[in-house]
Write an enzyme that holds these catalytic residues in place. Structure first.
Site, PDB file in Angstrom:
ATOM      1  N   LYS A 256       0.818  -1.223   0.000  1.00 32.77           N
ATOM      2  CA  LYS A 256       0.000   0.000   0.000  1.00 32.77           C
ATOM      3  C   LYS A 256       0.851   1.272   0.000  1.00 32.77           C
ATOM      4  O   LYS A 256       0.470   2.252  -0.633  1.00 32.77           O
ATOM      5  CB  LYS A 256      -1.020  -0.009   1.131  1.00 32.77           C
ATOM      6  CG  LYS A 256      -0.449  -0.064   2.522  1.00 32.77           C
ATOM      7  CD  LYS A 256      -1.587  -0.080   3.517  1.00 32.77           C
ATOM      8  CE  LYS A 256      -1.180  -0.499   4.906  1.00 32.77           C
ATOM      9  NZ  LYS A 256       0.186  -0.405   5.344  1.00 32.77           N
TER      10      LYS A 256
ATOM     11  N   ARG B 281      -6.301   3.101  11.316  1.00 34.07           N
ATOM     12  CA  ARG B 281      -6.084   1.670  11.598  1.00 34.07           C
ATOM     13  C   ARG B 281      -7.155   1.088  12.490  1.00 34.07           C
ATOM     14  O   ARG B 281      -7.200  -0.121  12.684  1.00 34.07           O
ATOM     15  CB  ARG B 281      -4.735   1.467  12.285  1.00 34.07           C
ATOM     16  CG  ARG B 281      -3.605   1.665  11.328  1.00 34.07           C
ATOM     17  CD  ARG B 281      -2.458   0.763  11.629  1.00 34.07           C
ATOM     18  NE  ARG B 281      -1.546   0.833  10.496  1.00 34.07           N
ATOM     19  CZ  ARG B 281      -0.315   0.409  10.510  1.00 34.07           C
ATOM     20  NH1 ARG B 281       0.176  -0.128  11.592  1.00 34.07           N
ATOM     21  NH2 ARG B 281       0.427   0.494   9.439  1.00 34.07           N
TER      22      ARG B 281
ATOM     23  N   ARG C  92      12.459  -9.469   4.135  1.00 31.40           N
ATOM     24  CA  ARG C  92      13.049  -8.136   4.281  1.00 31.40           C
ATOM     25  C   ARG C  92      14.370  -8.216   5.037  1.00 31.40           C
ATOM     26  O   ARG C  92      14.490  -8.933   6.027  1.00 31.40           O
ATOM     27  CB  ARG C  92      12.113  -7.227   5.071  1.00 31.40           C
ATOM     28  CG  ARG C  92      10.905  -6.809   4.286  1.00 31.40           C
ATOM     29  CD  ARG C  92      10.042  -5.947   5.178  1.00 31.40           C
ATOM     30  NE  ARG C  92       8.831  -5.523   4.476  1.00 31.40           N
ATOM     31  CZ  ARG C  92       7.813  -4.921   5.075  1.00 31.40           C
ATOM     32  NH1 ARG C  92       7.860  -4.684   6.372  1.00 31.40           N
ATOM     33  NH2 ARG C  92       6.771  -4.556   4.389  1.00 31.40           N
TER      34      ARG C  92
ATOM     35  N   ARG D  12      15.337  -7.361  10.752  1.00 34.39           N
ATOM     36  CA  ARG D  12      14.917  -6.547  11.895  1.00 34.39           C
ATOM     37  C   ARG D  12      14.001  -7.390  12.789  1.00 34.39           C
ATOM     38  O   ARG D  12      13.270  -8.248  12.293  1.00 34.39           O
ATOM     39  CB  ARG D  12      14.171  -5.299  11.433  1.00 34.39           C
ATOM     40  CG  ARG D  12      15.038  -4.324  10.662  1.00 34.39           C
ATOM     41  CD  ARG D  12      14.242  -3.096  10.310  1.00 34.39           C
ATOM     42  NE  ARG D  12      12.942  -3.479   9.758  1.00 34.39           N
ATOM     43  CZ  ARG D  12      11.963  -2.639   9.469  1.00 34.39           C
ATOM     44  NH1 ARG D  12      12.127  -1.368   9.703  1.00 34.39           N
ATOM     45  NH2 ARG D  12      10.833  -3.052   8.950  1.00 34.39           N
TER      46      ARG D  12
ATOM     47  N   ARG E 190       1.219  -8.668  13.906  1.00 32.44           N
ATOM     48  CA  ARG E 190       0.699  -7.529  13.132  1.00 32.44           C
ATOM     49  C   ARG E 190      -0.477  -7.930  12.253  1.00 32.44           C
ATOM     50  O   ARG E 190      -1.437  -7.177  12.103  1.00 32.44           O
ATOM     51  CB  ARG E 190       1.807  -6.903  12.282  1.00 32.44           C
ATOM     52  CG  ARG E 190       2.749  -6.026  13.074  1.00 32.44           C
ATOM     53  CD  ARG E 190       3.463  -5.046  12.167  1.00 32.44           C
ATOM     54  NE  ARG E 190       4.201  -5.709  11.112  1.00 32.44           N
ATOM     55  CZ  ARG E 190       5.447  -6.155  11.230  1.00 32.44           C
ATOM     56  NH1 ARG E 190       6.099  -5.996  12.367  1.00 32.44           N
ATOM     57  NH2 ARG E 190       6.047  -6.749  10.229  1.00 32.44           N
TER      58      ARG E 190
END
Ligand SMILES: [Zn+2]
Length: 223
Positions: A13, A90, A129, A162, A173
């Site tokens: 997004k 959110r 990632r 990370r 999440r």
């Protein structure tokens, strides 16, 4: 025109908001970017936000709305009054708050784009990632390869994962998204504002689908 892009982390997004914003003359307003700027500037707010995000939780509604309000003021003073929201709202409380922030400015939400991506694809994207421990460059090994495994192309530093890209944090999440953010689709759906776009295709195809949805929304809001 004010647009909200809703989707879980890893749905692309942010990328889409970057691409679409200039096309429709809207400024991107990303709460993630605003939080990161506060963290980088080591403001008292930034230190608090850093702690909240490191624990995998959402920043409180009130704090988030205050940051958005301030940003809307800054953009308005630059003569910008068209926004594309990324990563905000959110929660339903934030959506109600956004309605009020826009209403006081004589504005409203005009369209909501929902980006859907299967959960296993999201998990693969996020767990791929890496960040360079030397220069901080970001990589996503699901979309690109480096010349040497786990080594930064730019500085030769070690690529690391990370903590918030570890599987446990990713699942947390996604759960928060399903529990708190997905109900927004009903909130805006009741007003006929939501268009669902398949986010599991090429960036260009996703972009085309969003532009198409927005031109339909523009016609509707004029009718
Ligand atoms: Zn590097």
């Amino acid at each position: 025109m004010n647009i909200i892009v809703i989707g879980p982390q890893g749905s692309g997004k942010g990328t889409q908001a970057d691409l679409i914003g200039p096309k429709i003359g809207a400024a991107k307003l990303s709460t993630g970017d605003l939080f990161r700027a506060e963290i980088a500037a080591e403001t008292p707010l930034g230190l608090r936000v850093k702690e909240i995000l490191a624990s995998g939780n959402l920043v409180e509604d009130e704090l988030t709305l205050a940051i958005v309000d301030e940003r809307l003021n800054t953009l308005a003073s630059d003569g910008i009054s068209s926004y594309i929201f990324d990563g905000f709202p959110r929660t339903t409380a934030q959506a109600v708050g956004l309605d009020q922030l826009l209403e006081t400015r004589g504005q409203k939400v005009d369209a909501v784009i929902e980006l859907t991506v299967p959960e296993d694809v999201l998990i693969e994207r996020m767990s791929s990632r890496r960040v360079c421990s030397g220069c901080g460059a970001n990589y996503n090994l699901a979309f690109q390869t480096t010349q040497r495994d786990d080594i930064c192309d730019q500085c030769g530093g070690q690529l690391v994962q990370r903590p918030d890209d570890m599987p446990g944090a990713i699942r947390k999440r996604l759960q928060l998204y399903n529990d708190l953010t997905k109900p927004l689709l009903d909130f805006y759906g009741a007003r006929g504002l939501v268009t669902t776009v398949d986010g599991n295709q090429d960036v260009e195809r996703v972009q085309e689908a969003i532009v198409h949805a927005l031109s339909a929304a523009a016609i509707n809001s004029e009718a």
